[in-house]
Design a protein around this motif. Structure first.
Motif, PDB file in Angstrom:
ATOM      1  N   ARG A  41       0.836  -1.192   0.000  1.00 37.77           N
ATOM      2  CA  ARG A  41       0.000   0.000   0.000  1.00 37.77           C
ATOM      3  C   ARG A  41       0.874   1.247   0.000  1.00 37.77           C
ATOM      4  NH1 ARG A  41      -5.015  -0.974   4.235  1.00 37.77           N
ATOM      5  NH2 ARG A  41      -5.989  -2.751   3.120  1.00 37.77           N
TER       6      ARG A  41
ATOM      7  N   SER B  63       3.133   3.085   2.994  1.00 39.21           N
ATOM      8  CA  SER B  63       3.794   2.149   3.910  1.00 39.21           C
ATOM      9  C   SER B  63       5.215   2.628   4.206  1.00 39.21           C
ATOM     10  CB  SER B  63       3.859   0.746   3.284  1.00 39.21           C
ATOM     11  OG  SER B  63       2.566   0.236   3.048  1.00 39.21           O
TER      12      SER B  63
ATOM     13  N   LYS C  67      -0.907   9.894   2.279  1.00 28.78           N
ATOM     14  CA  LYS C  67      -1.279   9.114   3.462  1.00 28.78           C
ATOM     15  C   LYS C  67      -0.852   9.827   4.749  1.00 28.78           C
ATOM     16  CE  LYS C  67      -3.025   5.510   1.306  1.00 28.78           C
ATOM     17  NZ  LYS C  67      -4.460   5.135   1.406  1.00 28.78           N
TER      18      LYS C  67
END
Length: 398
Positions: A37, A40, A137
């Motif tokens: 993903r 990460s 993220k």
């Protein structure tokens, strides 16, 4: 910290990463997990499992992620991002203190320690650019850090990582108050109209700030100026304010006409006294040659890649021939501003293109000055491709 994955670095690349290279290149890795993903945490290790560096997984251009730290004990958390932002902001103190310039870059990706993250400042507003799903993220950590350490009118974001290359975000506003439309900022005392919520681009490329100042202060007085690939016409504004006899702005995009008119108007210049042409630049060169038009100063700042109805342009392959066309319509003793933001070749190679163009045109030339990125676009010696901007002022000798 988020779950971590170890990537084994091929032996021939180990010293490169130990010495500070920031981009995680898939060709350097032995064991890539294609199902990882984005976002990460990656530990780069040697083939014996010894720690080299820590970063994140995020696909961007040729890379699959960026190194963030070479300290084994350093966690990638809120405090990490806060510390990086504070250091970067402190390095821009003189920009915040200059009332004549209220638009500049406050965080420049890997140059400030976080590849894939760009933050720009526009008169109290911050615009965050995310260049991969991976760095996005960390959205909460970055935004929470920023709002703790700066005073702001508002914060916007630009997601620059859509799969098909198209910008699809409907609303870039995050928090604070919404900016005026347009927002008027200053660059070396010149007014610029900025749009913080109209797609990926805001209306001006900040990396050319020092070059535009030179255009105004040194190269425009009593000159006929041709500004090609003119976008919103900002080079033309600086030329006109520098005393240009005439300015001609040429760009293929329909929006260039109203945007350029607006930039002239907010600087109290009658746009009707300037020429603004919506046309394919490559076609315009042929038109100018046919009409025997010549200019004292030609600004040649194409995108790295451009596509028109009949032609595809690549700076690496086609800049030399484009420059040869510019030479034909430049007056003797005139000046060409040759510029590119293509990162696939360096300044020495760019000057080779210039040399070959003049040589094949059987014209002598003199390089007057060179520019790369301004100091707010911080770069690192270990990642030379990050210093992508190359600008050369060239005199066409009689």
């Amino acid at each position: 910290m988020k779950n971590q994955v170890s990537f084994k670095v091929k032996s021939k690349f180990i010293n490169k990463y130990k010495n500070g290279y920031p981009l995680i290149d898939k060709s350097a890795i032995l064991n890539i997990d294609t199902k990882m993903r984005e976002g990460s945490i990656i530990n780069l290790v040697d083939e014996k499992g010894q720690f080299i560096a820590r970063g994140y997984y995020g696909k961007q251009n040729k890379g699959i992620g960026w190194v963030l730290t070479r300290k084994k004990q350093e966690d990638i958390n809120l405090e990490f991002f806060k510390k990086k932002l504070i250091i970067a902001l402190n390095k821009r103190t003189k920009f915040f203190q200059d009332p004549s310039t209220t638009a500049f870059r406050v965080f420049n990706g890997e140059g400030d320690g976080i590849g894939g993250l760009i933050i720009e400042y526009f008169d109290g507003y911050y615009v965050i650019h995310w260049y991969s799903k991976g760095v996005y993220k960390f959205r909460d950590e970055v935004i929470n850090s920023l709002k703790k350490i700066v005073e702001f009118k508002g914060i916007y974001q630009k997601k620059r990582f859509s799969e098909d290359g198209k910008y699809i975000e409907q609303d870039d506003f995050i928090m604070g108050e919404r900016a005026a439309t347009p927002l008027i900022v200053k660059e070396n005392g010149v007014n610029l109209a900025i749009y913080l919520n109209e797609g990926a681009m805001v209306g001006v490329f900040l990396d050319q700030r020092e070059v535009r100042k030179r255009v105004r202060d040194q190269y425009s007085k009593n000159k006929s100026v041709l500004n090609t690939f003119s976008y919103t016409g900002v080079f033309s504004i600086f030329a006109a304010l520098g005393g240009a006899k005439t300015t001609t702005s040429v760009d293929l995009a329909n929006r260039s006409l109203p945007k350029t008119i607006e930039q002239f108007n907010i600087n109290y210049i009658d746009a009707k006294t300037q020429e603004i042409i919506v046309e394919d630049v490559f076609k315009y060169f042929k038109y100018a040659l046919r009409k025997e038009l010549k200019f004292d100063f030609v600004i040649l700042d194409p995108p790295s890649f451009a596509t028109s109805k009949n032609f595809k342009f690549s700076a690496e392959k086609d800049y030399k021939n484009l420059l040869k066309q510019a030479i034909l319509i430049t007056e003797d003793n005139g000046t060409i501003l040759a510029s590119t933001n293509c990162s696939s070749f360096n300044m020495d190679k760019f000057k080779e293109f210039i040399h070959e163009a003049f040589k094949e045109s059987c014209v002598e030339y003199k390089i007057l000055e060179e520019h790369t990125l301004p100091p707010d676009f911080k770069t690192m010696e270990e990642f030379k491709e990050g210093n992508y901007l190359k600008v050369v002022f060239v005199r066409k000798m009689p």
